[in-house]
Design a protein around this motif. Structure first.
Motif, mmCIF file in Angstrom:
data_model
loop_
_atom_site.group_PDB
_atom_site.id
_atom_site.type_symbol
_atom_site.label_atom_id
_atom_site.label_comp_id
_atom_site.label_asym_id
_atom_site.label_seq_id
_atom_site.Cartn_x
_atom_site.Cartn_y
_atom_site.Cartn_z
ATOM 1 N N LEU A 212 0.835 -1.216 0.000
ATOM 2 C CA LEU A 212 0.000 0.000 0.000
ATOM 3 C C LEU A 212 0.868 1.263 0.000
ATOM 4 O O LEU A 212 0.612 2.203 -0.771
ATOM 5 C CB LEU A 212 -0.927 -0.017 1.230
ATOM 6 C CG LEU A 212 -1.861 1.185 1.398
ATOM 7 C CD1 LEU A 212 -2.892 1.229 0.260
ATOM 8 C CD2 LEU A 212 -2.578 1.139 2.755
ATOM 9 N N CYS A 213 1.887 1.277 0.849
ATOM 10 C CA CYS A 213 2.775 2.454 0.919
ATOM 11 C C CYS A 213 3.488 2.682 -0.419
ATOM 12 O O CYS A 213 3.639 3.819 -0.874
ATOM 13 C CB CYS A 213 3.809 2.272 2.034
ATOM 14 S SG CYS A 213 3.097 2.339 3.691
ATOM 15 N N ALA A 214 3.938 1.574 -1.028
ATOM 16 C CA ALA A 214 4.675 1.683 -2.295
ATOM 17 C C ALA A 214 3.773 2.180 -3.418
ATOM 18 O O ALA A 214 4.246 2.794 -4.386
ATOM 19 C CB ALA A 214 5.288 0.333 -2.658
ATOM 20 N N ALA A 215 2.464 1.931 -3.278
ATOM 21 C CA ALA A 215 1.534 2.289 -4.360
ATOM 22 C C ALA A 215 1.060 3.739 -4.280
ATOM 23 O O ALA A 215 0.383 4.223 -5.197
ATOM 24 C CB ALA A 215 0.333 1.345 -4.327
ATOM 25 N N GLN A 216 1.368 4.443 -3.191
ATOM 26 C CA GLN A 216 0.959 5.841 -3.077
ATOM 27 C C GLN A 216 1.780 6.699 -4.051
ATOM 28 O O GLN A 216 2.872 6.332 -4.461
ATOM 29 C CB GLN A 216 1.161 6.364 -1.646
ATOM 30 C CG GLN A 216 0.446 5.580 -0.571
ATOM 31 C CD GLN A 216 -1.045 5.444 -0.843
ATOM 32 O OE1 GLN A 216 -1.758 6.432 -0.980
ATOM 33 N NE2 GLN A 216 -1.509 4.209 -0.952
ATOM 34 N N ASN A 217 1.257 7.855 -4.351
ATOM 35 C CA ASN A 217 1.981 8.771 -5.227
ATOM 36 C C ASN A 217 2.009 10.159 -4.591
ATOM 37 O O ASN A 217 0.987 10.833 -4.575
ATOM 38 C CB ASN A 217 1.306 8.816 -6.607
ATOM 39 C CG ASN A 217 2.133 9.645 -7.583
ATOM 40 O OD1 ASN A 217 3.273 10.000 -7.292
ATOM 41 N ND2 ASN A 217 1.530 9.990 -8.708
ATOM 42 N N PRO A 218 3.132 10.612 -4.041
ATOM 43 C CA PRO A 218 4.398 9.875 -3.912
ATOM 44 C C PRO A 218 4.280 8.772 -2.864
ATOM 45 O O PRO A 218 3.374 8.830 -2.018
ATOM 46 C CB PRO A 218 5.366 10.971 -3.439
ATOM 47 C CG PRO A 218 4.523 11.968 -2.740
ATOM 48 C CD PRO A 218 3.201 11.960 -3.442
ATOM 49 N N PRO A 219 5.171 7.793 -2.900
ATOM 50 C CA PRO A 219 5.073 6.671 -1.954
ATOM 51 C C PRO A 219 5.261 7.120 -0.507
ATOM 52 O O PRO A 219 5.877 8.151 -0.241
ATOM 53 C CB PRO A 219 6.189 5.732 -2.387
ATOM 54 C CG PRO A 219 7.070 6.510 -3.287
ATOM 55 C CD PRO A 219 6.292 7.642 -3.843
ATOM 56 N N VAL A 220 4.715 6.345 0.408
ATOM 57 C CA VAL A 220 4.824 6.632 1.844
ATOM 58 C C VAL A 220 5.969 5.795 2.429
ATOM 59 O O VAL A 220 6.104 4.617 2.096
ATOM 60 C CB VAL A 220 3.487 6.308 2.548
ATOM 61 C CG1 VAL A 220 3.641 6.327 4.067
ATOM 62 C CG2 VAL A 220 2.408 7.287 2.100
ATOM 63 N N ALA A 221 6.778 6.420 3.278
ATOM 64 C CA ALA A 221 7.913 5.715 3.884
ATOM 65 C C ALA A 221 7.459 4.774 4.990
ATOM 66 O O ALA A 221 6.450 5.031 5.659
ATOM 67 C CB ALA A 221 8.915 6.721 4.442
ATOM 68 N N VAL A 222 8.208 3.693 5.195
ATOM 69 C CA VAL A 222 7.905 2.702 6.232
ATOM 70 C C VAL A 222 9.085 2.652 7.204
ATOM 71 O O VAL A 222 10.198 2.299 6.827
ATOM 72 C CB VAL A 222 7.699 1.303 5.606
ATOM 73 C CG1 VAL A 222 7.422 0.273 6.687
ATOM 74 C CG2 VAL A 222 6.581 1.341 4.579
ATOM 75 N N ILE A 223 8.817 3.030 8.457
ATOM 76 C CA ILE A 223 9.867 3.034 9.471
ATOM 77 C C ILE A 223 9.540 1.955 10.491
ATOM 78 O O ILE A 223 8.574 2.078 11.241
ATOM 79 C CB ILE A 223 9.963 4.412 10.160
ATOM 80 C CG1 ILE A 223 10.199 5.517 9.114
ATOM 81 C CG2 ILE A 223 11.057 4.404 11.217
ATOM 82 C CD1 ILE A 223 10.176 6.925 9.684
ATOM 83 N N ALA A 224 10.344 0.875 10.492
ATOM 84 C CA ALA A 224 10.103 -0.204 11.449
ATOM 85 C C ALA A 224 10.647 0.202 12.813
ATOM 86 O O ALA A 224 11.695 0.846 12.914
ATOM 87 C CB ALA A 224 10.771 -1.488 10.983
ATOM 88 N N GLN A 225 9.893 -0.161 13.860
ATOM 89 C CA GLN A 225 10.285 0.203 15.228
ATOM 90 C C GLN A 225 10.143 -1.015 16.134
ATOM 91 O O GLN A 225 9.115 -1.684 16.104
ATOM 92 C CB GLN A 225 9.372 1.327 15.735
ATOM 93 C CG GLN A 225 9.696 1.805 17.132
ATOM 94 C CD GLN A 225 8.732 2.904 17.583
ATOM 95 O OE1 GLN A 225 7.556 2.635 17.779
ATOM 96 N NE2 GLN A 225 9.240 4.109 17.735
ATOM 97 N N GLY A 226 11.184 -1.296 16.909
ATOM 98 C CA GLY A 226 11.109 -2.382 17.885
ATOM 99 C C GLY A 226 10.769 -1.806 19.245
ATOM 100 O O GLY A 226 9.686 -1.282 19.463
ATOM 101 N N GLY A 227 11.730 -1.841 20.171
ATOM 102 C CA GLY A 227 11.488 -1.334 21.521
ATOM 103 C C GLY A 227 11.715 0.159 21.658
ATOM 104 O O GLY A 227 11.576 0.717 22.741
ATOM 105 N N ASN A 228 12.080 0.802 20.551
ATOM 106 C CA ASN A 228 12.358 2.248 20.556
ATOM 107 C C ASN A 228 13.440 2.601 21.581
ATOM 108 O O ASN A 228 13.359 3.618 22.259
ATOM 109 C CB ASN A 228 11.068 3.046 20.836
ATOM 110 C CG ASN A 228 11.211 4.522 20.445
ATOM 111 O OD1 ASN A 228 12.102 4.884 19.667
ATOM 112 N ND2 ASN A 228 10.349 5.367 20.994
ATOM 113 N N THR A 229 14.437 1.739 21.687
ATOM 114 C CA THR A 229 15.536 1.992 22.622
ATOM 115 C C THR A 229 16.813 2.439 21.903
ATOM 116 O O THR A 229 17.858 2.587 22.545
ATOM 117 C CB THR A 229 15.859 0.720 23.440
ATOM 118 O OG1 THR A 229 16.230 -0.324 22.531
ATOM 119 C CG2 THR A 229 14.675 0.273 24.264
#
Lengths: 469, 469
Positions: free
Chosen positions: B58-75
């Protein structure tokens, strides 16, 4: 298409004695297993990274470009250095790039040229009470560069890891002739993508490794070795599990030897078996820089004998006896070679699946070829079996055996797949297993691999047509 | 540019409680060090790899595309999960993808979701007498996925290696939403390019790690811990070298603590110092599945005291005392945080250069900022120093200190370069050190890294603008 001009241009880069053609090139282009024989345009023996850089630029500038095949000790078992038909190639033999450049005892690192043999590095470390732990039967000829290109394993992986785990940094000549200096000497360095791992195990298809920084370890001063016998493979695995849990980091080797492999070595090399005949054997080695608790080891083996997991056990009482046990393990490949060509399967499995895999595969092979006698051995603590077949049993001669190679491979690899194993644990893919790769990798993985190859080698000149079909 | 429709489409993939926007999103988007605060379009908390795959498509299909930031424990300490201005982003929090999927005691592997916390994995292993050795101060929150993305290190690297060394296989969702199943459970598998190493340490810029196969080890049943004091750093390094040579694989931690760090913890947390005041301290831990030779350890320390390398030493006589020693080491970062913002340098050096580096860097800092008091500690056995500066000494308050951050960084990193060290040993590059990368990498290396990024993420949507400027 002629390459006369190209051969002439090699003389701009190399001295005459560094270039071998025709008969002088012949010793370099037959592989260890005598499967591949095609001649390259020339063999060159560079003395420096700069020469390799100039060579690759020259090869890349030809029309069509000339392929570059890096060669270390030529001990590979999967045709990784084979010259291909219709693919004009230079064989880049690294044996003259062979200096141990630096040994840093406090940092416990060695910086070496790619053409240093594994044995030469072992020897260079003796004055330092340090070891480089990789240990292979072929280490007199096998080079550090070849070990890196194939991510070599050997008998000490259990304790120290494979070549990938033992390398801190690399220098690599890339497909455009530029040089990547990644000679990191640090234990920790998280500054972006770790490029060395792209080149390690890539079998020379992405660049030529010319230099490396390797991890060293304190030399174990104390060692004990035992040869044990069991009634079945499950008991061998139970013994491994018990010894590993109890001795953990002191366990430096746990080598499995089937009766077929054991008997073959004793017959071919006229060795009196050090234990009574049994269906399965293992060689166990503990080592440490601290004195070992030999009593605890004896007690552990006694307990396993008492509960009938072990049938027999002999502890080496000195270095000489220890060397006798190891000799049996190390001569297996040579004993097989004496019988002629054979079928090798360098496979790995989850350790928890080894027994089920072997039972299923033996049964299927036995059904297809009654009296077949696989010669199985390996680094069972890493889940790595050398599941080989030599003449004997169902096959009176090597020709008859080799005629059935595709069918035997199909049976073995079918069960490897079923038990989530690998078709190449430590030998690599090279040319021999190249066409199997699409049968064991997903489309997603093959696409990523092809994209990496395309990125690093857009002209397809670095050991082309190996690994990827 | 509005993303109203996009937010609506998230509801096709996720249940309402899995999507956080506005105030509900706030707890996720401030980083551990309180340096980055920008809000993403939304925070999503997926339950499955399939949801992540759909999200990325879905993010890749946006125009412009939306970034994906993966987050674990935020440490993380370098802004690896920071949202950037003018870069519409989804924060993909993996905390709900948190199952321990399989523990295989014989194969000594665990298969886990990326969102499992390090502590949860430690807890899950307790019934098996096995350990996953990675140990970090932040392990209650830090996740396996974050540990992998940053190639986390910690206090047990000396014996067991970093996260990269502890991982056998990965599942990764790629930038086009396709899923790479690389969940290898084998110790040896040389079948082409080892893709997991491309993703490990890539800080989420090449794909989202969703699952991993990790190596387990027998739980050490015996442990001994000592706190030692020296007059200078060279003596700390001599002690390390002696203990490492003698105890090798039993040495599981060798942690350096400068007097500034030691005193800060004791003051901030009201701890009675367990040793008389000294300029330098170290915490040494031996561990093994076999009984330790405590006598040999005491003799080794006595000898070092006798020759004046050590000034003082205390051996912990029970788990409680051992925990007291470790508490001092583990509270250093928290003690610094109590003083407010500080300047961290997570650096590494060849162990043989640590002393010269510290002497040169202290002198230069002292000259620029008389009375400056760096708070230095770290995993000296890995060459990894946390060369930090808090308020105090030359700086009365944190604001005054932070105003000098660029100048202080410049001095420290100049000497890091001079002594062939790394500007990020274990924390990664993220956003904080991104613009330093071109100063420490060659053009060849930067080009290779950019090409890899381009190949794996042609739309530049996977945690964009991190690592590479």
């Amino acid at each position: 298409m002629t390459h006369t001009l190209f051969i002439t241009q090699l003389a701009d880069i190399f001295a005459a004695h560094q270039i071998k053609t025709n008969d002088a090139a012949r010793p370099y282009h037959t592989d260890e297993r005598n499967r591949y024989h095609l001649a390259p345009l020339a063999v060159v023996l560079p003395h420096s990274t700069a020469q390799i850089s100039r060579l690759i630029k020259l090869c890349a500038a030809q029309n069509p470009p000339v392929a570059v095949i890096a060669q270390g000790g030529n001990t590979g078992l999967v045709g990784g250095c084979a010259v291909l038909p219709d693919c004009p190639s230079i064989l880049l033999n690294l044996s003259q790039l062979n200096r141990v450049i630096e040994i840093d005892p406090l940092n416990q690192t060695a910086t070496v040229d790619a053409g240093v043999t594994l044995q030469a590095l072992h020897d260079a470390l003796k004055p330092y009470q340090l070891i480089f732990p990789l240990t292979l039967a072929s280490q007199n000829a096998a080079t550090i560069g070849g070990n890196l290109a194939t991510n070599a394993g050997g008998t000490q992986v259990l304790r120290y890891g494979s070549m990938r785990d033992l390398c801190l940094g690399l220098e690599v000549v890339l497909a455009d002739g530029s040089v990547w200096d990644g000679l990191n000497t640090l234990r920790k360095n998280n500054t972006g993508y770790d490029l060395k791992h792209v080149f390690i195990g890539a079998e020379g298809t992405l660049g030529v490794i010319t230099r490396a920084v390797l991890k060293l370890f304190p030399a174990p001063l104390h060692r004990v070795c035992a040869l044990v016998a069991c009634n079945d493979l499950k008991s061998i695995l139970d013994t491994f599990s018990t010894i590993k849990s109890k001795f953990d980091q002191q366990l430096t080797a746990f080598e499995y030897i089937s009766a077929n492999a054991f008997d073959l070595v004793c017959t071919q090399f006229d060795i009196t078996p050090p234990l009574e005949a049994a269906p399965e054997y293992a060689l166990i080695e503990l080592a440490s820089s601290l004195p070992l608790d030999n009593g605890a080891f004896e007690t552990a083996l006694d307990t396993l004998l008492h509960v009938n997991v072990l049938q027999n056990a002999a502890i080496a009482h000195n270095e000489q006896q220890s060397a006798q046990f190891w000799r049996i393990r190390e001569l297996i490949s040579a004993a097989q070679k004496k019988l002629g060509k054979n079928i090798k399967h360098d496979i790995s499995l989850p350790i928890s699946s080894i027994n089920a895999f072997c039972n299923a595969t033996y049964a299927a092979l036995q059904q297809a070829y009654p009296m077949i006698e696989p010669t199985v051995f390996g680094h069972i603590g890493d889940g790595n079996l050398h599941f080989n077949v030599s003449r004997g049993g169902a096959f009176a001669d090597a020709d008859g055996l080799m005629a059935c190679e595709p069918q035997i491979n199909a049976i073995v690899y079918r069960f490897v797949a079923q038990f989530h194993g690998s078709i190449s644990a430590e030998h690599g893919i090279g040319l021999l297993k190249r066409d199997l790769l699409p049968t064991v990798k997903s489309d997603v993985e093959l696409r990523l691999m092809r994209d990496i190859k395309q990125q690093f080698d857009p002209q397809n000149i670095m050991n082309p047509h190996k690994i990827l079909p």
